[in-house]
Each structure stands twice: as C-alpha cells, then as structure tokens.
Design a protein around this motif. Structure first.
Motif, PDB file in Angstrom:
ATOM      1  N   VAL A   1     -26.755 -46.389  25.487  1.00 23.34           N
ATOM      2  CA  VAL A   1     -27.013 -46.339  24.082  1.00 23.34           C
ATOM      3  C   VAL A   1     -27.637 -44.895  23.959  1.00 23.34           C
ATOM      4  O   VAL A   1     -28.198 -44.186  24.956  1.00 23.34           O
ATOM      5  CB  VAL A   1     -27.908 -47.548  23.575  1.00 23.34           C
ATOM      6  N   PRO A   2     -27.530 -44.468  22.529  1.00 23.61           N
ATOM      7  CA  PRO A   2     -28.272 -43.169  22.443  1.00 23.61           C
ATOM      8  C   PRO A   2     -29.749 -43.230  22.353  1.00 23.61           C
ATOM      9  O   PRO A   2     -30.237 -44.656  22.093  1.00 23.61           O
ATOM     10  CB  PRO A   2     -27.729 -42.867  21.054  1.00 23.61           C
ATOM     11  N   GLY A   3     -30.430 -42.168  22.590  1.00 24.48           N
ATOM     12  CA  GLY A   3     -31.929 -42.086  22.485  1.00 24.48           C
ATOM     13  C   GLY A   3     -32.655 -42.712  23.494  1.00 24.48           C
ATOM     14  O   GLY A   3     -32.101 -43.357  24.357  1.00 24.48           O
ATOM     15  N   PRO A   4     -33.909 -42.841  23.599  1.00 26.14           N
ATOM     16  CA  PRO A   4     -34.596 -43.130  24.318  1.00 26.14           C
ATOM     17  C   PRO A   4     -34.769 -44.678  24.829  1.00 26.14           C
ATOM     18  O   PRO A   4     -34.236 -45.668  23.526  1.00 26.14           O
ATOM     19  CB  PRO A   4     -36.121 -42.816  24.151  1.00 26.14           C
ATOM     20  N   ALA A   5     -35.469 -45.486  25.694  1.00 25.71           N
ATOM     21  CA  ALA A   5     -35.400 -46.814  26.021  1.00 25.71           C
ATOM     22  C   ALA A   5     -35.944 -47.525  24.949  1.00 25.71           C
ATOM     23  O   ALA A   5     -35.541 -48.694  24.480  1.00 25.71           O
ATOM     24  CB  ALA A   5     -36.188 -47.140  27.301  1.00 25.71           C
ATOM     25  N   THR A   6     -36.882 -47.288  23.900  1.00 20.07           N
ATOM     26  CA  THR A   6     -37.404 -47.881  22.969  1.00 20.07           C
ATOM     27  C   THR A   6     -36.580 -48.061  21.637  1.00 20.07           C
ATOM     28  O   THR A   6     -36.743 -48.862  20.806  1.00 20.07           O
ATOM     29  CB  THR A   6     -38.751 -46.871  22.328  1.00 20.07           C
ATOM     30  N   HIS A   7     -35.387 -47.486  21.872  1.00 20.60           N
ATOM     31  CA  HIS A   7     -34.355 -47.591  20.611  1.00 20.60           C
ATOM     32  C   HIS A   7     -33.393 -48.864  20.916  1.00 20.60           C
ATOM     33  O   HIS A   7     -32.596 -49.177  20.275  1.00 20.60           O
ATOM     34  CB  HIS A   7     -33.554 -46.342  20.557  1.00 20.60           C
ATOM     35  N   TYR A   8     -33.621 -49.487  22.121  1.00 21.64           N
ATOM     36  CA  TYR A   8     -32.526 -50.310  22.783  1.00 21.64           C
ATOM     37  C   TYR A   8     -32.292 -51.629  21.646  1.00 21.64           C
ATOM     38  O   TYR A   8     -31.202 -52.047  21.308  1.00 21.64           O
ATOM     39  CB  TYR A   8     -32.944 -51.050  24.044  1.00 21.64           C
ATOM     40  N   ILE A   9     -33.369 -52.261  21.153  1.00 23.75           N
ATOM     41  CA  ILE A   9     -33.346 -53.333  20.293  1.00 23.75           C
ATOM     42  C   ILE A   9     -32.376 -53.035  19.229  1.00 23.75           C
ATOM     43  O   ILE A   9     -31.511 -53.894  18.778  1.00 23.75           O
ATOM     44  CB  ILE A   9     -34.654 -54.056  20.300  1.00 23.75           C
ATOM     45  N   ASP A  10     -32.558 -51.926  18.566  1.00 26.14           N
ATOM     46  CA  ASP A  10     -31.889 -51.755  17.393  1.00 26.14           C
ATOM     47  C   ASP A  10     -30.763 -50.788  17.418  1.00 26.14           C
ATOM     48  O   ASP A  10     -30.394 -50.125  16.257  1.00 26.14           O
ATOM     49  CB  ASP A  10     -32.934 -51.315  16.139  1.00 26.14           C
ATOM     50  N   ALA A  11     -30.189 -50.657  18.685  1.00 25.86           N
ATOM     51  CA  ALA A  11     -29.131 -49.821  18.790  1.00 25.86           C
ATOM     52  C   ALA A  11     -27.752 -50.014  17.867  1.00 25.86           C
ATOM     53  O   ALA A  11     -27.303 -51.183  17.943  1.00 25.86           O
ATOM     54  CB  ALA A  11     -28.822 -49.426  20.278  1.00 25.86           C
ATOM     55  N   LYS A  12     -27.228 -49.225  17.251  1.00 29.52           N
ATOM     56  CA  LYS A  12     -26.045 -49.401  16.488  1.00 29.52           C
ATOM     57  C   LYS A  12     -24.944 -48.847  16.991  1.00 29.52           C
ATOM     58  O   LYS A  12     -23.711 -49.335  16.692  1.00 29.52           O
ATOM     59  CB  LYS A  12     -26.347 -48.874  14.954  1.00 29.52           C
ATOM     60  N   LEU A  13     -24.914 -48.279  18.231  1.00 33.46           N
ATOM     61  CA  LEU A  13     -24.035 -47.795  18.732  1.00 33.46           C
ATOM     62  C   LEU A  13     -24.126 -47.888  20.433  1.00 33.46           C
ATOM     63  O   LEU A  13     -25.217 -47.947  20.918  1.00 33.46           O
ATOM     64  CB  LEU A  13     -23.864 -46.035  18.730  1.00 33.46           C
ATOM     65  N   SER A  14     -22.967 -48.208  20.835  1.00 30.41           N
ATOM     66  CA  SER A  14     -23.021 -48.295  22.655  1.00 30.41           C
ATOM     67  C   SER A  14     -21.655 -47.412  22.831  1.00 30.41           C
ATOM     68  O   SER A  14     -20.832 -47.345  22.259  1.00 30.41           O
ATOM     69  CB  SER A  14     -22.656 -49.650  22.914  1.00 30.41           C
ATOM     70  N   ILE A  15     -21.896 -46.860  24.131  1.00 28.37           N
ATOM     71  CA  ILE A  15     -21.131 -45.728  24.632  1.00 28.37           C
ATOM     72  C   ILE A  15     -20.692 -46.533  26.128  1.00 28.37           C
ATOM     73  O   ILE A  15     -21.581 -46.837  26.872  1.00 28.37           O
ATOM     74  CB  ILE A  15     -21.775 -44.583  24.672  1.00 28.37           C
TER      75      ILE A  15
END
Length: 685
Positions: free
Chosen positions: A72-86
């Motif tokens: 997922v983009p960004g640091p680990a704190t963004h996991y919950i609301d991630a709108k993209l996955s790669i």
C-alpha cells in the motif's frame, strides 16, 4: 529466529535480492540487487505511486524463481484507510519479469503517477563483497522510445541492462513512468521486462543458447515438476522430514548452474548470495551427498571439472597439471586479471575428492563408460597428489599460496584466516597440512585401485595404489594421533608439529576410512561428546579450545554439511547409534529454518538456546547444506550399493516413526527402502 530482512529468488547464476517491498537499493555492505554471472545489473529498482514509497502488507516467495509482494502507499499508519493496493509479481528465469497490478478501492476515480526509478552500477560481486566500488570503465545510458538501456564498457568487456514495459511508458535516464486513470474498483496491470546482456569482443553475446537466457514461468514450472518427479519420493510419519526433503530438492533445482562454453550442462552452484558459481569442492561434496537422489548432477559435475582440470604451472591461478579447480568467476575483476578466478585452483581437497566422486558415482549408477572416459583425468589427479601437493616431502598433501595478493591462505574447506591453530591459539606457519585432506587422498587411492583393477585393465597400477594407500594410513596414524586426547590433530606444521586441537575434521577421517579400527571408538565418542556435539550438530571446533567461539565461522559454529559427513563416517565404522544422534539433531534444527538449513548456525548448547541461533552472514540456500538432509537419510537408512544391488540397513531414532524412500535410482533400476524408528536416543545419550 531473527527476522528476515530481504527476499531472494534465483535461477542458476541469476538472482535478485530485494527488500520486502520488492524495492532494490544497493548498499556497500550487502549484495542487494539483480545479479547475473557475478555482475549486478540493477542496483536501484524503486516503485512509487504519486511520489510515495510503498509499505508491505505481506510477501510470498512462492517458488525459488518467483515472489509476490502486497503493498500500500505511504507509511504503516495509513494501512487502515488505504484506498489503493499494489501487487508486484516477480519471476526470474535468466532475466526477470515484474508484473504490476494497481487496484483502486475508492468510491471515486483517481489519477496516478506510477514511477520506477532504475539504476545499474554493474558492480562485480568481488567489489560488493570487499565494499570497494572503483569502476575503471565508462557508464552509458540510452533512452529510446520503447526501452531504457543502461550500460558499462571497459575495453572488450560490456554489460547492459535493457528495461522495457508492455504498457507505453515515458523513459528517462533515471527510470520510467506511467500516468494512469482508474475508475472506482478498477485495476491496471503492466508487465516489465529486465533483460541482461553480457557482451564480449565484437559485441558478441557470451551466453547464447545457455540456461541464463530468459525462461518463462511455464517452462520453469515444467522443469521443476520434472526434477521432482525424477527424484525418489520420501514419505514419513512426521511431516517435517518429508518437508525438509522436498525443500532440499527444490533448492538443489534452484542452485543448478550452467558454466559458459560447456554446452548448457549443470552442476550445483555453491550458494546464495556470494557463491552462485562453480566451486570444485562444494560441487563434489554436494554430489556425494545427493547421489542416491539426483545422480545426474554427479555425472555432469565430473565431466565439467575434468574439462577444466589444470594443465600447466600458473602461480597467479595456483594451477598445476592435474589439479581440480576451486572456483570459477565471470565478472569484470576476473576479466582484467584483478582476481585469479578464471578459474582459480587454490584448493587442496577438490583433486582427491574428484577421484572419490567418480568411484562413488559408478558404484551407484553402474556407469562404466564414464569411468573409462575419465581414466586419464583420474590418473593426472593422483599424480598431482604425489608429485605436486607434497610440498614438504613427507608424503602428505600440503598447501601454501603462490598468489600472495589474492590467493587463499587456507586451502582446505575451513578456509577462513584463523581456522587452523595450535592448542594455545597461535597460528602455524606455512606450508600446512590438514588432517581430512590426507583422509581424502587415502580414499582416492583405494577407490582408484578398484577402478584400475576392474575397469582400466591395469592390475599393476591397482597394486601400486593399494600399497601407497596402506603406507599413507600407517604413516598418518603415527604422525597425527594426539595420544593424551584420544583424537587426531587438526593439522601439521612444516616441522611436523601438531595443531593438537579437537575439531569436527575427525568425522571426515572416519568417512574416508583412514582411521585405525582400534581408535575409531574414541573418535566416535568425541563426535557425540559435549565438547563437539551441541545437541543440534557437530561444532567445527570443540568447546574449551582457545579459539572456540559458538558463532566463529570455522571455530565453533555448526555446519550442517560437516555434520552430515561426520554421521556418514560414524556409520561407516559401525557406530549407527551415534550417527543417528547427530542426524536427529540436524533434522530437528531444520524445522526452525522452514526446512532450509543455512550454511552455518551457532554452536551454542541446545539446552541453553532452545533453538538454533542463526549465523549472521550465512548463505541460504547453500548447496552442501541443502544436500545434508539427503545424506542423513541415506546414513540412517543404511543405503549402500553392494555388488550391483541396493543394501538397506536402517537405524532410526524412535521419534522419527516410519520413513519410506521410493524409487531410488541405480544400476538395479528403481528400488524402495522402508524403515521404522527403533533407537532410543535418550538411553544412548
């Protein structure tokens, strides 16, 4: 166990070491990157989305040749609301292909900038290992409409990395990018190819037709399926035995290496990451371990090593007539003779072991034709033992490097600088003679005598070899025995003084057969005693010696391959229970490494650590560690060729339950072996 810090996939001499995100950012101290034939073709490979680095959710190294990363983009704190996955899917088969999938989980459309930064430093593996990157050639970059070409040239030596994308991309000198638009719940996919070119005089590709050229996933899958189908099947009551066996077979498949100019034949490369090339000693010992399971590796190894046998005197490469190579490399430092590995012959054990493997291969396969084909190479190897290896004139094999700049100090398997010492910890002068090599020479003469009598029609030569072997055995047991310790010295110095320390090398002496029968029990008890046996395996150096260190590379760590030959030696002299004790320890240790035994692990007592402690820089996978479980299965089941038949005499610990090995190949066709654990190791201990 320590956490895994990188992901490794490989196919022969080509491998990728990346972060757990799939990114590559090469560092001076670690072999991170995309490597082929001893050159790093990618030193940077970093994926960003809208300028953000990615963080892994998880990754899978699915097979030795492929891996998948979920990001997922960004640091680990963004996991919950991630709108993209790669998803990054990577397959390596000579070169490598990476497939990207971008998924939009948002309720609205998004516009994304997908970028891959790429760079190649074309570092020689020796430069990486020595942390010295001082390139003397010229770098060049060619940006084309449909690809990016990164290159390096130094005289006739040229290496190139060619990057192309299935989806149209904007290429620049530092990588390439895509601008994409994704509707809600839409996904975008792309395939990226990274090819390598190794060019010689006239721009000729040096690897035409060889296995290093690109192989697609279906071909890799089919090749692995065929490899597994041709090997015996191992079933056991306890899944970890079968799982370790299968892991070993798969890793052996991954480590198959095709030397240049030798027709695509394969032999075991030594290990990832530093030793993905041909090593005489490592390849031979791995073949000895795996003969009952993968006999074709032995045939090709013997032919390849015979083709490269020494023919002249060359101090730079430490070559002699009849000597078997130590190591072959293909990188820049070798091409310009800054390293001698083209090939380098600085090993004193590969030459007698070559003869040992040829005889052992024939005993299993019945292949008389190969024994006759390699008769002259065998005779030259035996002549090297007698005429060129005895530097002191005492009838032993000695070593002292002639290449004083880059040659190896210690030319035995324990080749680190401080592995050979006296009991007080001081290092002996050169030349040195280590004990196990004399055992190999004895075994080579005994085996060559059999081949001379049965296949070369030369009974007089056979008689001569047997007399020489008997004299060597008598002389060795006089000069190397440490009477007040009840074991054999690790080495002799040029004055005949003993390096009178207790080491695992005594197990190799049992395997070779050079130990007098009335001394074998004392040697066996040392191998399973508290000073050498950690509970997981046999320490390279006994606890209590001055240089002992449980994480000393050759001074106290446990090497699974080393322990497997100790077990084989114990079994040869009739100590089946003792062999089972140390075999059981190594196979137990394999559980903690997911069935993949590393090159070495700590020699700490089992009761102290409760699990085997990883050695920080151990190769994994490593060929002769991969071969160790196979040799231990052979040893515990008592599998031996006998007068054209397969003899089976199992001695298994109770805890192993029932084991069956089906379709064991040999000149008997295919046979099965069955065993049930009956030895109570607690009583034996």
């Amino acid at each position: 166990m320590a956490p895994r810090h990188n992901v490794r996939i490989l196919d022969g001499s080509t491998f990728v070491v990346s972060e757990t995100t799939g990114d590559i950012e090469a560092t001076p101290s670690e072999p991170t990157g995309f490597f082929s034939l001893d050159t790093r073709f990618l030193s940077k490979w970093v994926l960003t989305v809208n300028g953000e680095r990615l963080t892994e959710l998880s990754y899978d190294d699915l097979q030795y040749y492929e891996a998948r990363f979920f990001l997922v983009p960004g640091p680990a704190t963004h996991y919950i609301d991630a709108k993209l996955s790669i998803i990054r899917e990577r397959v390596i088969g000579g070169s490598f292909r990476e497939c990207l999938t971008i998924l939009n989980h948002d309720e609205k459309a998004v516009d994304l900038e997908i970028r891959m930064d790429a760079a190649a430093d074309f570092a020689d593996l020796f430069e990486v290992k020595d942390e010295i990157l001082n390139k003397k050639g010229e770098f060049y970059t060619e940006v084309e409409p449909d690809r990016l070409r990164l290159g390096y040239r130094r005289g006739n030596f040229r290496r190139e990395t060619i990057i192309s994308s299935l989806e149209p991309a904007r290429y620049d000198r530092n990588g390439f990018a895509h601008t994409i638009h994704l509707e809600p719940n839409e996904q975008w996919q792309n395939a990226i190819d990274v090819r390598t070119a190794a060019l010689g005089p006239g721009g000729r590709e040096l690897r035409m037709g060889l296995r290093v050229q690109r192989r697609e996933r279906p071909a890799l899958q089919a090749d692995l399926a065929e490899w597994l189908a041709n090997a015996p099947t191992v079933n056991s009551e306890h899944d970890h035995i079968s799982a370790t066996y299968r892991r070993s077979l798969i890793d052996l498949a991954a480590l198959r290496f095709s030397p240049l100019s030798l027709g695509g034949q394969t032999l075991p490369a030594a290990g990832l990451p530093w030793f993905m090339t041909m090593f005489g000693r490592d390849s031979i010992l791995t073949c000895l371990q795996t003969l009952p399971f993968t006999p074709d590796l032995s045939m090709t190894t013997l032919r390849i090593l015979a083709a490269l046998q020494g023919t002249r005197f060359d101090d730079f490469r430490e070559e002699d007539p009849g000597r078997i190579l130590h190591e072959m490399r293909y990188g820049e430092t070798v091409a310009f003779e800054e390293q001698p590995h083209s090939p380098y012959y600085g090993s004193v054990d590969a030459t007698p072991l070559f003869v040992v493997l040829l005889d052992e291969y024939q005993r299993w396969s019945g292949d008389v034709a190969l024994v006759k084909e390699l008769e002259q190479e065998c005779r030259r190897a035996l002549r090297w033992i007698d005429e060129y290896a005895d530097l002191v004139g005492t009838g032993y094999i000695w070593y002292q490097r002639r290449n004083t700049e880059t040659g190896l100090d210690n030319q035995c398997w324990k080749d680190s600088w401080d592995s050979i010492s006296y009991a007080d910890g001081t290092l002996p002068p050169f030349p040195r003679a280590t004990c196990e090599v004399q055992g190999y020479a004895y075994d080579a003469k005994v085996r060559a005598a059999r081949m001379a009598r049965e296949f070369w029609d030369d009974p007089a030569y056979a008689d001569e070899l047997e007399r020489e072997a008997a004299a060597l055995k008598e002389r060795f047991n006089r000069d190397w025995w440490v009477a007040d310790g009840g074991y054999y010295a690790l080495a002799l110095d040029p004055d005949g003084r003993q390096c009178d320390i207790l080491s695992s090398n005594i197990g190799h002496l049992l395997w070779s057969g050079i130990v007098d029968s009335d001394r074998a029990e004392q040697v066996a008890q040392h191998l399973v005693g508290e000073r050498l046996f950690s509970g997981w395996g046999v320490r390279t150096l006994a606890e209590g010696e001055v240089r002992y260190n449980p994480i000393g590379y050759h001074n106290g760590a446990v090497w699974p391959f080393d322990t497997s030959f100790c077990a084989w030696g114990l079994r040869r002299y009739g100590f089946a229970e003792e062999a089972a004790i140390i075999a059981n320890g190594i196979l137990d240790a394999a559980r903690y490494f997911d069935g993949r035994l590393p090159e070495a692990f700590g020699g700490y007592p089992r009761e102290l650590t409760k699990f085997p402690v990883e050695y920080p820089t151990a190769c994994s996978p490593q060929a002769w560690s991969t071969g160790a479980p196979l040799l231990l299965l052979r040893t515990m089941l008592g599998l031996e060729p006998h007068e054209g038949h397969l003899a089976v005499e199992p001695r298994l610990p109770v805890g192993m339950g029932r084991i069956e090995v089906l379709d064991i190949p040999g000149h008997w066709g295919r046979m099965d072996a069955f065993a049930r654990g009956r030895l109570d190791l607690h009583k034996l201990a």
